[in-house]
Design a protein around this motif. Structure first.
Motif, PDB file in Angstrom:
ATOM      1  N   MET A  99       0.844  -1.194   0.000  1.00 48.22           N
ATOM      2  CA  MET A  99       0.000   0.000   0.000  1.00 48.22           C
ATOM      3  C   MET A  99       0.881   1.246   0.000  1.00 48.22           C
ATOM      4  O   MET A  99       1.941   1.262   0.587  1.00 48.22           O
ATOM      5  CB  MET A  99      -0.910   0.023   1.217  1.00 48.22           C
ATOM      6  CG  MET A  99      -2.031  -0.956   1.202  1.00 48.22           C
ATOM      7  SD  MET A  99      -3.291  -0.450   2.377  1.00 48.22           S
ATOM      8  CE  MET A  99      -4.687  -1.158   1.586  1.00 48.22           C
ATOM      9  N   GLN A 100       0.368   2.254  -0.662  1.00 50.44           N
ATOM     10  CA  GLN A 100       1.065   3.533  -0.681  1.00 50.44           C
ATOM     11  C   GLN A 100       0.071   4.660  -0.448  1.00 50.44           C
ATOM     12  O   GLN A 100      -1.127   4.502  -0.664  1.00 50.44           O
ATOM     13  CB  GLN A 100       1.794   3.730  -1.998  1.00 50.44           C
ATOM     14  CG  GLN A 100       0.874   3.800  -3.198  1.00 50.44           C
ATOM     15  CD  GLN A 100       1.649   3.939  -4.494  1.00 50.44           C
ATOM     16  OE1 GLN A 100       2.856   3.798  -4.521  1.00 50.44           O
ATOM     17  NE2 GLN A 100       0.946   4.209  -5.569  1.00 50.44           N
ATOM     18  N   GLU A 101       0.581   5.791  -0.038  1.00 51.09           N
ATOM     19  CA  GLU A 101      -0.266   6.944   0.216  1.00 51.09           C
ATOM     20  C   GLU A 101      -0.634   7.618  -1.105  1.00 51.09           C
ATOM     21  O   GLU A 101       0.221   7.837  -1.960  1.00 51.09           O
ATOM     22  CB  GLU A 101       0.479   7.922   1.124  1.00 51.09           C
ATOM     23  CG  GLU A 101      -0.376   9.049   1.624  1.00 51.09           C
ATOM     24  CD  GLU A 101       0.349   9.897   2.637  1.00 51.09           C
ATOM     25  OE1 GLU A 101       0.006   9.796   3.823  1.00 51.09           O
ATOM     26  OE2 GLU A 101       1.260  10.635   2.236  1.00 51.09           O
ATOM     27  N   THR A 102      -1.911   7.919  -1.264  1.00 55.71           N
ATOM     28  CA  THR A 102      -2.386   8.593  -2.462  1.00 55.71           C
ATOM     29  C   THR A 102      -3.494   9.578  -2.079  1.00 55.71           C
ATOM     30  O   THR A 102      -4.155   9.403  -1.058  1.00 55.71           O
ATOM     31  CB  THR A 102      -2.896   7.574  -3.515  1.00 55.71           C
ATOM     32  OG1 THR A 102      -3.194   8.263  -4.722  1.00 55.71           O
ATOM     33  CG2 THR A 102      -4.124   6.829  -3.037  1.00 55.71           C
ATOM     34  N   ALA A 103      -3.680  10.589  -2.886  1.00 54.52           N
ATOM     35  CA  ALA A 103      -4.748  11.562  -2.636  1.00 54.52           C
ATOM     36  C   ALA A 103      -6.086  10.987  -3.086  1.00 54.52           C
ATOM     37  O   ALA A 103      -6.159  10.192  -4.029  1.00 54.52           O
ATOM     38  CB  ALA A 103      -4.461  12.858  -3.381  1.00 54.52           C
ATOM     39  N   LEU A 104      -7.145  11.391  -2.414  1.00 58.34           N
ATOM     40  CA  LEU A 104      -8.484  10.923  -2.765  1.00 58.34           C
ATOM     41  C   LEU A 104      -8.825  11.191  -4.231  1.00 58.34           C
ATOM     42  O   LEU A 104      -9.534  10.400  -4.850  1.00 58.34           O
ATOM     43  CB  LEU A 104      -9.537  11.582  -1.877  1.00 58.34           C
ATOM     44  CG  LEU A 104      -9.761  10.969  -0.510  1.00 58.34           C
ATOM     45  CD1 LEU A 104     -10.795  11.781   0.262  1.00 58.34           C
ATOM     46  CD2 LEU A 104     -10.189   9.527  -0.615  1.00 58.34           C
ATOM     47  N   HIS A 105      -8.316  12.285  -4.785  1.00 55.54           N
ATOM     48  CA  HIS A 105      -8.678  12.603  -6.169  1.00 55.54           C
ATOM     49  C   HIS A 105      -8.200  11.554  -7.163  1.00 55.54           C
ATOM     50  O   HIS A 105      -8.686  11.508  -8.286  1.00 55.54           O
ATOM     51  CB  HIS A 105      -8.216  14.001  -6.581  1.00 55.54           C
ATOM     52  CG  HIS A 105      -6.742  14.209  -6.584  1.00 55.54           C
ATOM     53  ND1 HIS A 105      -5.902  13.705  -7.556  1.00 55.54           N
ATOM     54  CD2 HIS A 105      -5.962  14.875  -5.716  1.00 55.54           C
ATOM     55  CE1 HIS A 105      -4.665  14.055  -7.285  1.00 55.54           C
ATOM     56  NE2 HIS A 105      -4.679  14.761  -6.171  1.00 55.54           N
ATOM     57  N   ASP A 106      -7.276  10.674  -6.747  1.00 55.64           N
ATOM     58  CA  ASP A 106      -6.864   9.575  -7.615  1.00 55.64           C
ATOM     59  C   ASP A 106      -7.868   8.422  -7.607  1.00 55.64           C
ATOM     60  O   ASP A 106      -7.860   7.591  -8.512  1.00 55.64           O
ATOM     61  CB  ASP A 106      -5.495   9.032  -7.189  1.00 55.64           C
ATOM     62  CG  ASP A 106      -4.372  10.013  -7.458  1.00 55.64           C
ATOM     63  OD1 ASP A 106      -4.497  10.822  -8.404  1.00 55.64           O
ATOM     64  OD2 ASP A 106      -3.373   9.974  -6.720  1.00 55.64           O
ATOM     65  N   LEU A 107      -8.729   8.376  -6.597  1.00 54.89           N
ATOM     66  CA  LEU A 107      -9.674   7.273  -6.427  1.00 54.89           C
ATOM     67  C   LEU A 107     -11.131   7.677  -6.591  1.00 54.89           C
ATOM     68  O   LEU A 107     -11.999   6.823  -6.778  1.00 54.89           O
ATOM     69  CB  LEU A 107      -9.504   6.655  -5.036  1.00 54.89           C
ATOM     70  CG  LEU A 107      -8.118   6.124  -4.693  1.00 54.89           C
ATOM     71  CD1 LEU A 107      -8.056   5.726  -3.225  1.00 54.89           C
ATOM     72  CD2 LEU A 107      -7.741   4.977  -5.598  1.00 54.89           C
ATOM     73  N   ALA A 108     -11.405   8.976  -6.490  1.00 56.53           N
ATOM     74  CA  ALA A 108     -12.801   9.423  -6.454  1.00 56.53           C
ATOM     75  C   ALA A 108     -12.927  10.847  -6.974  1.00 56.53           C
ATOM     76  O   ALA A 108     -11.944  11.579  -7.068  1.00 56.53           O
ATOM     77  CB  ALA A 108     -13.321   9.348  -5.019  1.00 56.53           C
TER      78      ALA A 108
END
Length: 104
Positions: free
Chosen positions: A1-10
């Motif tokens: 797992m890695q840290e990502t911003a919500l805008h990459d998923l939703a």
């Protein structure tokens, strides 16, 4: 797992009425919905918007849509017509939520 911003998923949609705002967070992919439900809680959203001093944050799950809706009270400086802070309404607050980091 890695840290990502919500805008990459939703993506988000928003609306405001008076001093209340609702922000819908909609997963791009159905398989990401459970991850969002687990990590984007009402408590975490309240902390994320702490600088706006919400008096309440409610989360409503919409699993058939792969979405959730957050209702934040008392975050709009009295509402659009009463506020001198026009940048923090509607889209501005949804973009702020989309900057939140999650583990994906």
């Amino acid at each position: 797992m890695q840290e990502t911003a919500l805008h990459d998923l939703a993506h988000a949609r928003t609306g405001d009425k008076g001093n209340r705002i609702n922000i819908s967070l909609i997963a791009y992919r159905a398989e990401d919905y459970d991850l969002l439900v687990e990590q984007v809680t009402a408590e975490r959203v309240a902390a994320w918007f702490a600088h706006r001093r919400p008096t309440a944050v409610q989360r409503y799950l919409l699993p058939r849509l792969g979405a959730m809706n957050f209702v934040l009270d008392e975050v709009l400086d009295g509402g659009v017509n009463d506020s001198l802070n026009l940048d923090m309404h509607g889209k501005g607050l949804s973009f702020h939520l989309l900057a939140m980091k999650v583990q994906a």
